[in-house]
Design a protein around this motif. Structure first.
Motif, PDB file in Angstrom:
ATOM      1  N   ARG A  11       0.831  -1.267   0.043  1.00  0.00           N
ATOM      2  CA  ARG A  11      -0.030   0.005  -0.006  1.00  0.00           C
ATOM      3  C   ARG A  11       0.818   1.221   0.108  1.00  0.00           C
ATOM      4  NH1 ARG A  11      -5.470  -1.152   1.376  1.00  0.00           N
ATOM      5  NH2 ARG A  11      -5.683  -3.355   2.422  1.00  0.00           N
ATOM      6  N   ALA A  12       1.889   1.374   0.697  1.00  0.00           N
ATOM      7  CA  ALA A  12       3.001   2.303   0.771  1.00  0.00           C
ATOM      8  C   ALA A  12       3.591   2.621  -0.502  1.00  0.00           C
ATOM      9  CB  ALA A  12       3.932   2.074   2.134  1.00  0.00           C
ATOM     10  N   TRP A  13       4.077   1.651  -1.233  1.00  0.00           N
ATOM     11  CA  TRP A  13       4.656   1.871  -2.138  1.00  0.00           C
ATOM     12  C   TRP A  13       3.923   2.201  -3.510  1.00  0.00           C
ATOM     13  CZ3 TRP A  13       4.053  -1.643  -6.838  1.00  0.00           C
ATOM     14  CH2 TRP A  13       5.057  -1.317  -7.567  1.00  0.00           C
ATOM     15  N   LEU A  14       2.552   1.726  -3.385  1.00  0.00           N
ATOM     16  CA  LEU A  14       1.727   2.266  -4.453  1.00  0.00           C
ATOM     17  C   LEU A  14       1.623   3.614  -4.295  1.00  0.00           C
ATOM     18  CD1 LEU A  14      -0.726  -0.669  -4.767  1.00  0.00           C
ATOM     19  CD2 LEU A  14       0.590   0.156  -6.798  1.00  0.00           C
ATOM     20  N   LEU A  15       1.503   4.269  -3.144  1.00  0.00           N
ATOM     21  CA  LEU A  15       1.084   5.589  -2.956  1.00  0.00           C
ATOM     22  C   LEU A  15       2.424   6.379  -3.582  1.00  0.00           C
ATOM     23  CD1 LEU A  15       0.105   6.349   0.746  1.00  0.00           C
ATOM     24  CD2 LEU A  15      -1.243   6.957  -1.399  1.00  0.00           C
ATOM     25  N   LEU A  16       3.680   5.918  -3.432  1.00  0.00           N
ATOM     26  CA  LEU A  16       4.708   6.673  -4.073  1.00  0.00           C
ATOM     27  C   LEU A  16       4.679   6.581  -5.480  1.00  0.00           C
ATOM     28  CD1 LEU A  16       7.292   5.533  -1.136  1.00  0.00           C
ATOM     29  CD2 LEU A  16       6.235   7.743  -1.394  1.00  0.00           C
ATOM     30  N   LYS A  17       4.282   5.204  -6.098  1.00  0.00           N
ATOM     31  CA  LYS A  17       4.234   5.180  -7.486  1.00  0.00           C
ATOM     32  C   LYS A  17       3.091   6.279  -8.134  1.00  0.00           C
ATOM     33  CE  LYS A  17       6.264   2.695  -9.220  1.00  0.00           C
ATOM     34  NZ  LYS A  17       7.667   2.834  -9.728  1.00  0.00           N
ATOM     35  N   ILE A  23      -2.551  11.159   3.575  1.00  0.00           N
ATOM     36  CA  ILE A  23      -3.422  10.937   4.595  1.00  0.00           C
ATOM     37  C   ILE A  23      -3.923   9.600   4.308  1.00  0.00           C
ATOM     38  CG2 ILE A  23      -5.821  11.504   5.401  1.00  0.00           C
ATOM     39  CD1 ILE A  23      -5.376  14.180   4.008  1.00  0.00           C
ATOM     40  N   GLY A  24      -3.906   8.774   5.420  1.00  0.00           N
ATOM     41  CA  GLY A  24      -4.655   7.319   5.264  1.00  0.00           C
ATOM     42  C   GLY A  24      -5.501   7.099   6.522  1.00  0.00           C
ATOM     43  N   HIS A  25      -6.443   6.089   6.155  1.00  0.00           N
ATOM     44  CA  HIS A  25      -7.300   5.743   6.911  1.00  0.00           C
ATOM     45  C   HIS A  25      -7.245   4.124   7.167  1.00  0.00           C
ATOM     46  CE1 HIS A  25     -11.932   4.893   7.945  1.00  0.00           C
ATOM     47  NE2 HIS A  25     -11.256   4.758   9.164  1.00  0.00           N
ATOM     48  N   SER A  26      -7.014   3.833   8.490  1.00  0.00           N
ATOM     49  CA  SER A  26      -7.150   2.270   9.020  1.00  0.00           C
ATOM     50  C   SER A  26      -5.729   1.793   8.429  1.00  0.00           C
ATOM     51  CB  SER A  26      -8.369   1.757   8.275  1.00  0.00           C
ATOM     52  OG  SER A  26      -8.426   0.356   8.777  1.00  0.00           O
ATOM     53  N   ARG A  27      -5.931   0.762   7.482  1.00  0.00           N
ATOM     54  CA  ARG A  27      -4.545   0.322   7.036  1.00  0.00           C
ATOM     55  C   ARG A  27      -4.141   1.258   6.298  1.00  0.00           C
ATOM     56  NH1 ARG A  27      -4.734  -6.238   5.684  1.00  0.00           N
ATOM     57  NH2 ARG A  27      -6.047  -6.698   7.712  1.00  0.00           N
ATOM     58  N   GLY A  28      -4.590   2.301   5.387  1.00  0.00           N
ATOM     59  CA  GLY A  28      -4.102   3.108   4.902  1.00  0.00           C
ATOM     60  C   GLY A  28      -3.326   4.406   5.832  1.00  0.00           C
ATOM     61  N   GLY A  29      -3.726   4.059   7.202  1.00  0.00           N
ATOM     62  CA  GLY A  29      -2.933   5.078   8.083  1.00  0.00           C
ATOM     63  C   GLY A  29      -1.611   4.537   8.311  1.00  0.00           C
ATOM     64  N   GLU A  30      -1.643   3.239   8.497  1.00  0.00           N
ATOM     65  CA  GLU A  30      -0.279   2.644   8.437  1.00  0.00           C
ATOM     66  C   GLU A  30       0.691   2.789   7.138  1.00  0.00           C
ATOM     67  OE1 GLU A  30       2.092  -1.375   9.781  1.00  0.00           O
ATOM     68  OE2 GLU A  30       0.050  -1.443  10.158  1.00  0.00           O
ATOM     69  N   GLY A  31      -0.385   2.619   6.146  1.00  0.00           N
ATOM     70  CA  GLY A  31       0.483   2.717   4.867  1.00  0.00           C
ATOM     71  C   GLY A  31       1.201   4.072   4.628  1.00  0.00           C
ATOM     72  N   VAL A  32       0.675   5.018   5.241  1.00  0.00           N
ATOM     73  CA  VAL A  32       1.323   6.359   4.961  1.00  0.00           C
ATOM     74  C   VAL A  32       2.518   6.513   5.640  1.00  0.00           C
ATOM     75  CG1 VAL A  32      -0.920   7.404   4.140  1.00  0.00           C
ATOM     76  CG2 VAL A  32      -0.208   7.691   6.277  1.00  0.00           C
ATOM     77  N   PHE A  33       2.422   5.955   6.967  1.00  0.00           N
ATOM     78  CA  PHE A  33       3.638   5.752   7.847  1.00  0.00           C
ATOM     79  C   PHE A  33       4.649   5.177   7.302  1.00  0.00           C
ATOM     80  CE2 PHE A  33       5.779   5.165  11.767  1.00  0.00           C
ATOM     81  CZ  PHE A  33       5.602   6.330  12.741  1.00  0.00           C
ATOM     82  N   ILE A  34       4.376   4.159   6.543  1.00  0.00           N
ATOM     83  CA  ILE A  34       5.413   3.348   5.835  1.00  0.00           C
ATOM     84  C   ILE A  34       6.047   3.827   4.632  1.00  0.00           C
ATOM     85  CG2 ILE A  34       6.112   1.069   4.793  1.00  0.00           C
ATOM     86  CD1 ILE A  34       3.854  -0.138   6.469  1.00  0.00           C
ATOM     87  N   GLN A  38       1.695  -3.876  11.280  1.00  0.00           N
ATOM     88  CA  GLN A  38       1.613  -4.857  10.345  1.00  0.00           C
ATOM     89  C   GLN A  38       2.782  -5.078   9.253  1.00  0.00           C
ATOM     90  OE1 GLN A  38      -2.296  -4.927   8.770  1.00  0.00           O
ATOM     91  NE2 GLN A  38      -3.444  -4.512  10.708  1.00  0.00           N
ATOM     92  N   TYR A  39       3.529  -4.221   9.325  1.00  0.00           N
ATOM     93  CA  TYR A  39       4.777  -4.283   8.659  1.00  0.00           C
ATOM     94  C   TYR A  39       6.059  -3.782   9.356  1.00  0.00           C
ATOM     95  CZ  TYR A  39       8.614  -3.506   5.378  1.00  0.00           C
ATOM     96  OH  TYR A  39       9.891  -3.426   4.783  1.00  0.00           O
ATOM     97  N   GLU A  40       7.072  -4.728   9.627  1.00  0.00           N
ATOM     98  CA  GLU A  40       8.085  -4.529  10.279  1.00  0.00           C
ATOM     99  C   GLU A  40       9.415  -4.622   9.663  1.00  0.00           C
ATOM    100  OE1 GLU A  40       7.794  -6.686  13.954  1.00  0.00           O
ATOM    101  OE2 GLU A  40       6.338  -5.453  14.945  1.00  0.00           O
ATOM    102  N   PRO A  41      10.272  -3.789   9.046  1.00  0.00           N
ATOM    103  CA  PRO A  41      11.396  -3.975   8.539  1.00  0.00           C
ATOM    104  C   PRO A  41      12.235  -4.417   9.414  1.00  0.00           C
ATOM    105  CG  PRO A  41      11.076  -1.538   8.666  1.00  0.00           C
ATOM    106  CD  PRO A  41       9.684  -2.234   8.922  1.00  0.00           C
ATOM    107  N   ARG A  42      13.321  -5.477   9.120  1.00  0.00           N
ATOM    108  CA  ARG A  42      14.237  -6.060   9.837  1.00  0.00           C
ATOM    109  C   ARG A  42      13.620  -6.291  11.450  1.00  0.00           C
ATOM    110  NH1 ARG A  42      18.054  -2.852  11.983  1.00  0.00           N
ATOM    111  NH2 ARG A  42      16.603  -0.961  11.892  1.00  0.00           N
ATOM    112  N   GLY A  43      12.341  -6.736  11.226  1.00  0.00           N
ATOM    113  CA  GLY A  43      11.728  -7.240  12.470  1.00  0.00           C
ATOM    114  C   GLY A  43      11.419  -6.061  13.529  1.00  0.00           C
ATOM    115  N   SER A  44      11.620  -4.705  13.221  1.00  0.00           N
ATOM    116  CA  SER A  44      11.428  -3.557  14.006  1.00  0.00           C
ATOM    117  C   SER A  44      10.436  -2.819  13.475  1.00  0.00           C
ATOM    118  CB  SER A  44      12.801  -2.813  14.183  1.00  0.00           C
ATOM    119  OG  SER A  44      13.815  -3.640  14.503  1.00  0.00           O
ATOM    120  N   LEU A  45       9.645  -1.971  14.439  1.00  0.00           N
ATOM    121  CA  LEU A  45       8.703  -1.071  14.035  1.00  0.00           C
ATOM    122  C   LEU A  45       9.151   0.078  13.275  1.00  0.00           C
ATOM    123  CD1 LEU A  45       6.513  -1.234  17.401  1.00  0.00           C
ATOM    124  CD2 LEU A  45       5.746  -2.352  15.220  1.00  0.00           C
ATOM    125  N   VAL A  46       8.364   0.474  12.486  1.00  0.00           N
ATOM    126  CA  VAL A  46       8.792   1.608  11.555  1.00  0.00           C
ATOM    127  C   VAL A  46       9.030   3.041  12.593  1.00  0.00           C
ATOM    128  CG1 VAL A  46       8.319   3.310   9.895  1.00  0.00           C
ATOM    129  CG2 VAL A  46       7.806   0.993   9.552  1.00  0.00           C
TER     130      VAL A  46
END
Length: 737
Positions: free
Chosen positions: A329-335, A363-374, A410-418
């Motif tokens: 979701r995050a990557w698609l936003l940047l595309k 701006i993201g809502h629900s999983r989109g809210g995490e998506g904009v953070f990523i 729900q996404y943790e790069p290197r096993g760590s929170l963003v």
């Protein structure tokens, strides 16, 4: 009396459920009602663009549970070498009915309810059989009519007794600004008219606005390196419904463009996870229209093809579902932003040099809210953290991100929170949210670093009585499965959808104006959100705030030494509890860490005091504030409705001055939350930021030397007993001064 009771009992014997003459009647009644109930559940799932396979998941789920009941029943009777068709019927239907009822009421209540329902239907079935004197195999229609009638009666009675509980009655005491009539409504249309467009693949099988009616055609992108579980049933179902596979994800959105010659900032909004057949991108039109009228180009991004569908296992067959997709979701936003960069640079497009790519807001809502953070993280990386074969070259000037009722972790790069730094961040959440049941945005808030020479701020806002779905105008007031809402009703009062949209427009637009304008005109609403109640009488907001101007005195993240802070020595006296701890949203849920440490202070008689003595005297000016974040640890049942205490400042010569917290802020008990009937009510630590000008201490004691502040103290002399959490004690430039 005895004879009357005996006569009554003898009269009931013909209807005794386990008598052999009635067992066939009971089996038919049970089968009819169970079938009606399961049909009701399935029909409530049919929303949006209905297609036949939308029922595949629920039907497979139901069949699986009936098969479990069948096998268990057969095994039971085989081992005991008995045969009882009635008990076998109970075994067959029990697992699936109890499974659905437990989602509404919890497992213990579901078991009890199943027994009560079975007993009730047994007597009704026997009565109908006796009354009609019908042959065993010719009484289906009476049972159908009887089951329907009883279901309607039960549902009506249930809705009458299950009413929303006002768990936060103390909010009626919240002080409101009486001068609302003198201020224009900030949620009405702005000065700009706007036009609407869409862009898409040109071949969307389900959405004509992104197919033949699209105003602009875009190229699809390959997401196979991010969506490694897009295969099997997931791939087949999406190919069947959308006509795409993972290598051809569409870049699609709907645009609101202000009619102006000015260069305009760009805002991208993205929805979260919802039934993919019930399209979600249309539900943010109220935000798109409002922001466009204020001079922003706004895009509501389509990512419905990443959402869940009952066709691939709606009820928990996670092995067959698309999952762990928030990085995609995050990557698609940047595309999408890449597409806008191409348009902005091309002289053949309507947006040639008219899009201000130096001022981008996500701006993201629900999983989109995490998506904009990523997305804010990916924007600054050279490679996808999970696979270096996917190179990044984004580097957009993302000025701020807004996470509305977000998921987290729900996404943790290197096993760590963003973690993020050097960005403006706003997260908002409703206290009546039954989907994101805890304020996960507050966890993300704790991981946004404010250590920067440039100005940035972060704010978290809890909105009383807002739910999850009404931030999207198409999702509605039910945050759970529709059948759960129909059976259980709302557990707490939920505000009207129009009011929730107005509040959302207010905070989102004020955030956009604050981060894109140099004078930051609305910063005070994020430091102390309750001031917004001027425009929303009767509503309650709790806000936490920190900015890069802050000099942290103690944030309790350094070590286990209670007497040390970041820039001060700590001492305390008079407390029954003085403890530093890592906070959780919910004490019983291990995965809900707030990702922050705080100090917990409890006292049972006053006065008690908590003092921070500076490592060195710090020079300040008349625009410096004594600031901190505080959360009450008392619930509404406390004898103290409002917690109050004093703040004290001492200079290097020992002169002191005090002010009272309640003259600036009201510290109420924590909001009690009960998102589901099957969950117990709980309170969640929710921090509120406080800023008190040091100049006010000089007014209290004119001899106080503010040029060299020596110590800051919390003196608990107003409320006889209490419990609080303190965090992020700092000195900062006052907001609004």
């Amino acid at each position: 009396m005895y004879r009357k009771l005996k006569t009554m009992f003898n009269g009931l014997l013909p209807f005794y459920p386990l008598s052999s003459i009635n067992q066939n009647a009971i089996r038919i009644g049970l089968a009819v009602w169970s079938s009606l109930f399961l049909t009701f559940v399935c029909l409530t799932l049919l929303r949006g663009d209905i297609w036949l396979l939308q029922l595949a998941g629920p039907l497979l789920f139901i069949f699986g549970y009936i098969l479990i009941g069948f096998v268990v029943g057969k095994a039971y009777f085989f081992l005991l070498k008995v045969k009882n068709n009635l008990l076998f019927s109970i075994f067959v239907f029990a697992p699936v009915v109890i499974r659905f009822l437990s989602a509404v009421y919890g497992l213990p209540a579901a078991l009890l309810l199943y027994v009560l329902l079975f007993t009730t239907f047994a007597f009704i079935s026997c009565y109908l059989a006796k009354l009609l004197k019908a042959p065993k195999r010719k009484i289906f229609s009476p049972y159908l009519a009887g089951s329907l009638l009883m279901s309607v009666c039960l549902l009506t009675a249930h809705q009458f007794f299950i009413q929303p509980q006002d768990l936060n009655r103390f909010l009626t005491e919240v002080k409101q600004d009486a001068n609302r009539s003198a201020v224009a409504d900030p949620t009405i249309k702005g000065p700009f008219d706007f036009r609407t467009f869409t862009y898409g693949s040109g071949s969307d099988r389900r959405r004509v606005e992104f197919a033949e009616q699209a105003d602009f055609i875009t190229d699809s992108v390959d997401g196979s390196l991010l969506l490694d579980n897009w295969h099997g049933i997931t791939s087949w179902m999406r190919k069947l419904y959308w006509g795409i596979d993972v290598t051809e994800l569409p870049v699609q959105g709907r645009i609101w463009q202000p009619i102006t010659e000015q260069k305009t900032p760009l805002v991208l909004m993205v929805h979260g996870n919802h039934t993919m057949e019930h399209f979600s991108d249309e539900g943010y039109a109220y935000l798109g229209e409002h922001l466009a009228s204020l001079g922003y180009i706004v895009v509501s991004v389509d990512q419905n093809f990443l959402n869940l569908t009952s066709a691939e296992g709606y009820f928990g067959f996670s092995k067959f579902r698309l999952r762990d997709e928030n990085d995609a979701r995050a990557w698609l936003l940047l595309k999408h932003l890449e597409q806008w960069r191409q348009w902005q640079a091309s002289s053949t497009t309507d947006w040639f040099k008219n899009v201000d790519l130096d001022n981008i807001i996500l701006i993201g809502h629900s999983r989109g809210g995490e998506g904009v953070f990523i997305a804010a993280l990916f924007n600054r990386l050279d490679y996808y953290p999970d696979n270096a074969n996917l190179k990044f070259d984004f580097n957009f000037n993302i000025r701020g991100i807004v996470s509305i009722a977000p998921s987290d972790g729900q996404y943790e790069p290197r096993g760590s929170l963003v973690e993020l730094d050097a960005i403006n961040y706003l997260t908002i959440q409703g206290s009546a949210d039954a989907d994101a049941m805890v304020f996960m945005g507050a966890s993300a808030y704790a991981r946004v670093n404010m250590d920067s020479e440039d100005f940035y701020f972060k704010s978290s806002i809890m909105i009383n009585s807002a739910n999850h779905g009404q931030f999207n105008s198409d999702w509605g007031d039910c945050d759970l499965q529709p059948y759960i809402c129909l059976l259980a009703g709302q557990q707490v009062p939920v505000m009207a959808a129009t009011e929730q949209e107005r509040i959302s427009k207010f905070f989102v637009s004020r955030f956009a104006e604050t981060v894109t304008k140099s004078d930051r005109p609305y910063l005070n609403y994020f430091q102390h959100a309750q001031t917004a109640a001027t425009f929303f009488p009767g509503h309650y907001f709790i806000s936490n705030y920190l900015d890069s101007n802050s000099l942290i005195i103690a944030n309790f993240e350094n070590d286990a030494n209670l007497s040390s802070g970041n820039a001060a020595k700590i001492s305390a006296q008079g407390f029954t509890q003085w403890q530093e701890l890592k906070l959780k949203h919910h004490p019983g849920w291990q995965w809900t860490n707030l990702n922050t440490h705080a100090v917990k202070l409890a006292w049972e008689q006053n006065p008690a005091s908590f003092t921070l003595t500076m490592d060195a005297s710090i020079i300040h000016n008349d625009k410096t504030c004594f600031a901190f974040s505080v959360s009450n640890a008392l619930d509404e049942n406390s004898s103290e409705t409002i917690t109050n205490f004093s703040l004290q400042v001492s200079d290097h010569d020992g002169r002191t001055a005090q002010v009272e917290l309640q003259k600036y802020y009201q510290l109420y008990p924590l909001l009690t939350r009960k998102p589901k009937l099957s969950e117990k009510a709980f309170i969640e630590p929710t921090f509120q930021s406080v800023q008190i000008p040091l100049q006010d201490f000089a007014v209290a004691n004119v001899e106080l030397d503010l040029t060299h502040v020596h110590s800051l103290s919390f003196v608990f002399d107003k409320t006889s007993k209490g419990k609080i959490y303190l965090d992020d004690i700092n000195l900062t430039k006052c907001v609004g001064l």
